[in-house]
Design a protein around this motif. Structure first.
Motif: not given
Ligand SMILES: *Cc1c(COP(=O)(O)O)cnc(C)c1O
Length: 368
Positions: A58-59, A172, A175, A200, A203
């Protein structure tokens, strides 16, 4: 060991490992990996966007998105505890050369008025002197605020306002699917508020790695170039994408269990003397609490807890517990029991006037 440190602790299930082992693969970099392509189609559809792009994590989705939306010297507005600001090693500054304008809030959720105030701060000087605000980032769910959820109308208002002000919008959505399950709002509806969004898979969805970024064809074409530039292009990445596809099929609705476990944990902890729970009915799967009333610091508390077979993390001076696929209701009971024992030992010690203050140890910041 019961791992409540993060929902990144999930290990691939046997069924997921089988899906991974049997995945058809090709060259991802050339757009020729059939499993990646299937995942991209599926995720673009889930998010209601024209196109999508696969990443290892994700980053890099955040870096690439910020890079594609801005030019060096631009201002990015984000909530003051956003992952983009606090937990990406300053990456946006390095890769995009942007200024971050933090928006303070209690729960990670802010309003159009807050955006206007931020714009006013940026534009305090005459045009020639002030930097250009270009992008608004929102985090769904908000990690460091405790897995808090933007309701659809809150999100729409803020993003519509940002658009009116000429800003691009980025979510972002590490979640996002936790928010979907918690509110029964579709991912498409949430995603329709923003220009770009990613989710993502590593997670709560339980895949070992993988994230998908979605947006317009034009945005994704640009993002693909930056992905390549940052070394994010892969080869037989179907191996990874298969785990992500499996998680979409099997691990989305079950997020509800994680939310129930988190609520149960929060309620029970709030009944223990010396424990202060930030929110006794957390929106999703993240619980924050404070142990300072026990007269011990977070590092000491975490060490004691580990001796009872339970691991949690900390953010600043708060303890953070995250529920997930590999944590059962019984595990939660064990954690509650362990914390009760620690709390009892320390409240007794304190009321007996004993010298119970331990020396502080280095606090581990658990940020994933
Ligand atoms: C975990 C997380 C990220 C980064 O994702 P990685 O896959 O760990 O790189 C970004 N934003 C938020 C809100 C997160 O929780």
């Amino acid at each position: 060991m019961i791992l409540l440190t993060s929902d990144t602790e999930t290990k691939p299930t046997q069924a997921m490992r089988m899906a991974i082992a049997n995945a058809p693969v090709g060259d991802e970099q050339k757009g020729e990996d059939p499993t990646v392509n299937k995942l991209l189609e599926r995720t673009a559809d889930l998010l209601g966007k024209e196109d999508a792009l696969f990443f290892a994590c994700g980053t890099i989705c955040n870096f690439v998105s910020i890079k594609a939306h801005t030019r060096p010297g631009d201002v990015v507005l984000a909530e003051h505890m956003a992952h983009i600001i606090r937990a990406e090693s300053g990456g946006a500054a390095m890769t995009s050369g942007v200024l971050m304008e933090p928006i303070a809030s209690e729960r990670g959720i802010f309003t159009a008025d807050d955006v206007q105030e931020a714009l006013d701060r940026v534009a305090i000087a005459p045009y020639l002197y002030s930097a250009n605000p270009r992008l608004l980032c929102v985090e769904q769910t908000h990690n460091f605020a405790g897995g808090t959820v933007w309701q659809l109308d809150e999100l729409r208002q803020v993003c519509d306002f940002a658009r009116q002000k000429g800003l691009a919008t980025h979510m972002d959505g590490a979640r996002l699917l936790n928010a979907v399950v918690a509110t029964q709002t579709t991912a498409k509806d949430f995603a329709s508020c923003v220009d770009s969004v990613w989710i993502d898979f590593s997670k709560g969805l339980g895949a070992p790695m993988g994230a998908v970024l979605a947006g317009t064809k034009e945005f994704i074409a640009q993002a693909r170039r930056y992905k390549h530039m940052f070394g994010g292009a892969m080869r037989q990445a179907g191996i990874i994408a298969a785990g992500c596809l499996h998680s979409l099929d099997h691990h989305v609705q079950r997020l509800q269990e994680d939310h129930k476990n988190a609520t149960y944990l929060a309620r029970r902890l709030s009944q223990i003397e010396g424990i202060t729970v930030r929110d006794t009915s957390p929106d999703t799967n993240i619980v924050f609490f404070d142990v300072s009333e026990l007269g011990i610091d977070t590092a000491m508390f975490l060490n004691l807890l580990q001796k009872h077979g339970v691991k949690m993390g900390s953010v600043g001076k708060s303890i953070r517990a995250v529920t997930h696929l590999d944590v059962s209701w019984t595990d939660i009971e064990v954690a509650i029991d362990a914390i009760s024992k620690i709390a009892r030992a320390y409240t007794n010690a304190t009321s007996n006037g004993a010298q119970s203050r331990p020396t502080a140890q280095k606090t581990v910041l658990q940020i994933a």
